[in-house]
Write an enzyme that holds these catalytic residues in place. Structure first.
Site, mmCIF file in Angstrom:
data_model
loop_
_atom_site.group_PDB
_atom_site.id
_atom_site.type_symbol
_atom_site.label_atom_id
_atom_site.label_comp_id
_atom_site.label_asym_id
_atom_site.label_seq_id
_atom_site.Cartn_x
_atom_site.Cartn_y
_atom_site.Cartn_z
ATOM 1 N N HIS A 102 0.852 -1.190 0.000
ATOM 2 C CA HIS A 102 0.000 0.000 0.000
ATOM 3 C C HIS A 102 0.886 1.237 0.000
ATOM 4 O O HIS A 102 1.936 1.243 0.650
ATOM 5 C CB HIS A 102 -0.911 0.004 1.237
ATOM 6 C CG HIS A 102 -2.041 0.956 1.118
ATOM 7 N ND1 HIS A 102 -1.909 2.289 1.394
ATOM 8 C CD2 HIS A 102 -3.323 0.775 0.703
ATOM 9 C CE1 HIS A 102 -3.074 2.896 1.171
ATOM 10 N NE2 HIS A 102 -3.942 1.999 0.758
ATOM 11 N N ASP A 129 -8.040 -4.920 -0.474
ATOM 12 C CA ASP A 129 -8.533 -5.737 -1.586
ATOM 13 C C ASP A 129 -8.208 -7.221 -1.456
ATOM 14 O O ASP A 129 -8.696 -8.028 -2.249
ATOM 15 C CB ASP A 129 -7.949 -5.211 -2.912
ATOM 16 C CG ASP A 129 -8.524 -3.858 -3.267
ATOM 17 O OD1 ASP A 129 -9.725 -3.665 -3.057
ATOM 18 O OD2 ASP A 129 -7.767 -2.992 -3.754
HETATM 19 N N1 ACO Z 1 4.162 -7.477 -4.882
HETATM 20 C C1 ACO Z 1 5.510 -7.510 -4.992
HETATM 21 N N2 ACO Z 1 6.327 -6.463 -4.741
HETATM 22 C C2 ACO Z 1 5.720 -5.322 -4.368
HETATM 23 C C3 ACO Z 1 4.327 -5.201 -4.227
HETATM 24 C C4 ACO Z 1 3.534 -6.334 -4.492
HETATM 25 N N3 ACO Z 1 2.204 -6.280 -4.380
HETATM 26 N N4 ACO Z 1 4.026 -3.938 -3.848
HETATM 27 C C5 ACO Z 1 5.183 -3.283 -3.756
HETATM 28 N N5 ACO Z 1 6.224 -4.117 -4.074
HETATM 29 C C6 ACO Z 1 7.653 -3.800 -4.028
HETATM 30 C C7 ACO Z 1 8.088 -3.020 -5.253
HETATM 31 O O1 ACO Z 1 8.547 -3.861 -6.278
HETATM 32 C C8 ACO Z 1 9.199 -2.162 -4.684
HETATM 33 O O2 ACO Z 1 10.346 -2.965 -4.542
HETATM 34 P P1 ACO Z 1 11.820 -2.274 -4.711
HETATM 35 O O3 ACO Z 1 11.924 -1.308 -3.564
HETATM 36 O O4 ACO Z 1 12.762 -3.422 -4.618
HETATM 37 O O5 ACO Z 1 11.823 -1.610 -6.043
HETATM 38 C C9 ACO Z 1 8.712 -1.834 -3.276
HETATM 39 O O6 ACO Z 1 7.867 -2.934 -2.917
HETATM 40 C C10 ACO Z 1 7.920 -0.546 -3.195
HETATM 41 O O7 ACO Z 1 6.937 -0.587 -4.219
HETATM 42 P P2 ACO Z 1 6.259 0.694 -4.848
HETATM 43 O O8 ACO Z 1 5.566 0.316 -6.105
HETATM 44 O O9 ACO Z 1 7.242 1.813 -4.906
HETATM 45 O O10 ACO Z 1 5.227 1.010 -3.705
HETATM 46 P P3 ACO Z 1 4.037 2.002 -3.777
HETATM 47 O O11 ACO Z 1 3.765 2.356 -2.380
HETATM 48 O O12 ACO Z 1 4.277 3.108 -4.727
HETATM 49 O O13 ACO Z 1 2.833 1.126 -4.400
HETATM 50 C C11 ACO Z 1 0.946 -0.238 -4.575
HETATM 51 C C12 ACO Z 1 1.719 0.778 -3.726
HETATM 52 C C13 ACO Z 1 0.663 0.345 -5.959
HETATM 53 C C14 ACO Z 1 -0.370 -0.508 -3.894
HETATM 54 C C15 ACO Z 1 1.796 -1.538 -4.695
HETATM 55 O O14 ACO Z 1 2.055 -2.055 -3.411
HETATM 56 C C16 ACO Z 1 1.120 -2.592 -5.569
HETATM 57 O O15 ACO Z 1 1.282 -2.565 -6.788
HETATM 58 N N6 ACO Z 1 0.331 -3.519 -4.959
HETATM 59 C C17 ACO Z 1 -0.411 -4.503 -5.739
HETATM 60 C C18 ACO Z 1 -1.697 -3.879 -6.269
HETATM 61 C C19 ACO Z 1 -2.713 -3.644 -5.187
HETATM 62 O O16 ACO Z 1 -2.986 -4.505 -4.367
HETATM 63 N N7 ACO Z 1 -3.315 -2.448 -5.205
HETATM 64 C C20 ACO Z 1 -4.365 -2.071 -4.262
HETATM 65 C C21 ACO Z 1 -3.883 -1.047 -3.281
HETATM 66 S S1 ACO Z 1 -5.157 -0.619 -2.131
HETATM 67 C C22 ACO Z 1 -6.170 0.412 -2.960
HETATM 68 O O17 ACO Z 1 -5.768 1.172 -3.787
HETATM 69 C C23 ACO Z 1 -7.570 0.364 -2.675
#
Ligand code: ACO
Length: 437
Positions: free
Chosen positions: A306, A363
């Protein structure tokens, strides 16, 4: 605006002072509105992750502690004790309704539950496999052609809010019926908000739908858990469109489109698709954990991570509990729940997820609960939108009321510097010269 102190910033050989503003929960922000004028520069903040775009009194989220409160009330308390309509009222009005206020709001919801008969034709125009989120977004924009565009200052704004909350529910159920090739079922005045939705979804001319009070209770809780979440992607889309003084319907429609994305609300559909894929792939959970960790693979664990929570999402915690409570009550054994639980267990013991503070988000478990109610996978994000609607209305109202400036972020331009115009007959040669094909 509460200015508590000033921060000093040295840029090249100039020092400027930036006011530090403070919120009601010890959140501090640097007011940079004079930065360009006084310091000659802007900030650079990819994805606005460190930018507070507004002052808001709707929702407080502490991502480190895993806290979410609406108008001061903890989300867990609201989900435990309220009906969705009460929480919708809270979001729109800023306080929980008295019995009399709730009655009035419920009456408005009933009075405005139908959609104009001419709008029915729109549904027939969509191909059968259309995604209901696309239908929902365009139907909400279309409402502006049929219903008045009241200002937020209008004493009847309450009716506008009720109209939207009620009609979006009807549109959602109609879009499902149309996708099934079944006749639509009209709303009924004798049913509560959630019971009415279930009846519109699942009854038909040949079979009545037996409204199960446990399912009604569960649906109320789920919609409450979705109701708002501060300046996320869809709320920001609503406020951004509203900042151009676009009408409520157009602004909400933008929010619906933003929510559709799989990194936002569309993740609930993506979670179920992922769990099904794992089930059909020999339940090989470790393979998918590896894929999520592999930087060369685009796959992410959907429903995990998140932008704000660096702790367990309190909404996900409630949903996990609701799975324990309601699935047995409804006599449902869902193999996807076992996979989800195992996936969570393995991920939360894995250094990759621990070090990045990746936990289940709202979710992760909601899709399993909606499945238990009978909601098909492609309708899951519509359910999220239904729950989020009062939040979007509150965000629109607050944005317009506080006379927000038009949203207009800057950029750091990294394109070509000024160059001479090239006539069309010389472009091929010029590209060859630069080795571009
Ligand atoms: N699976 C695997 N790795 C992940 C995930 C995931 N679900 N989420 C984040 N990471 C990793 C990234 O690869 C990154 O790794 P790095 O530092 O080695 O490059 C690190 O964690 C940070 O990730 P970001 O994308 O920079 O985190 P951000 O906070 O911007 O993204 C997000 C948040 C978009 C929700 C992300 O966690 C994601 O894509 N999750 C899956 C989709 C999801 O469940 N979305 C619903 C969110 S809740 C809502 O909106 C209602």
């Amino acid at each position: 605006m509460n200015v508590t102190s000033k921060a000093r910033l040295k840029i090249k050989n100039k020092t400027i002072e930036l006011p530090v503003v403070e919120g009601s929960e010890e959140q501090f922000g640097l007011d940079i509105s004079r930065l360009k004028a006084d310091g000659g520069c802007t900030t650079y903040d990819n994805g606005f992750a460190n930018t507070s775009s507004c002052m808001s009194s709707i929702t407080y989220v502490d991502g480190e502690k895993g806290i979410c409160r609406h108008r001061g009330y903890d989300i867990v308390d609201l989900a435990e004790n309220c009906m969705f309509v009460e929480v919708a009222y809270l979001l729109v009005h800023g306080q929980l309704p008295t019995a009399q206020e709730l009655n009035r709001f419920s009456r408005y919801l009933n009075q405005h539950s139908m959609i104009h008969e001419n709008m029915h034709h729109f549904f027939s125009g969509y191909p059968a496999d259309s995604h209901p989120m696309g239908i929902l977004a365009s139907m909400v924009t279309s409402l502006s052609s049929f219903y008045p565009l009241l200002s937020h200052k209008d004493p009847n704004f309450d009716i506008t809010a009720a109209r939207l909350i009620s009609k979006v529910r009807t549109i959602a159920a109609f879009s499902y019926k149309k996708s099934q090739g079944e006749p639509v079922v009209y709303p009924r005045h004798d049913l509560s908000y959630c019971a009415n939705f279930l009846n519109m979804m699942f009854s038909s001319p040949v079979a009545c739908y037996d409204i199960n009070p446990d399912i009604v209770t569960l649906l109320n809780k789920l919609l409450i858990l979705h109701v708002d979440h501060g300046q996320n992607c869809s709320a920001t889309a609503v406020r951004l469109v509203a900042s151009a003084r676009a009408n409520l319907y157009a602004s909400i429609s933008a929010g619906i489109c933003a929510l559709w994305g799989p990194l936002h609300g569309g993740a609930n559909q993506a979670v179920i698709e992922m769990l099904n894929k794992i089930k059909n792939d020999g339940r090989n959970i470790h393979k998918y954990i590896q894929k999520a960790k592999d930087k060369k693979d685009d796959f992410r664990l959907m429903g995990f991570g998140h932008a704000v929570y660096k702790n367990y999402d309190p909404r996900a915690r409630v949903c996990k509990r609701l799975c324990d409570e309601f699935l047995p009550k409804l006599g449902i054994v869902d193999p996807l729940l076992d996979i989800a639980l195992e996936l969570e267990r393995i991920a939360l013991e894995d250094e990759f997820f621990i070090s990045r503070k990746l936990y289940p988000n709202v979710d992760f478990y909601t899709g399993i609960l909606y499945r238990a109610i009978g909601i098909p996978t492609n309708m899951l994000t519509v359910m999220f939108a239904l729950g989020r609607l009062p939040g979007w209305i509150a965000q629109w109202n607050e944005g317009v009321e506080s006379s927000t400036k038009i949203y207009r972020p800057r950029q750091i331009y990294i394109g070509p510097k000024k160059r001479a115009f090239i006539p069309i007959d010389k472009r091929k040669k010029e590209r060859a010269h630069r080795n571009i094909h």
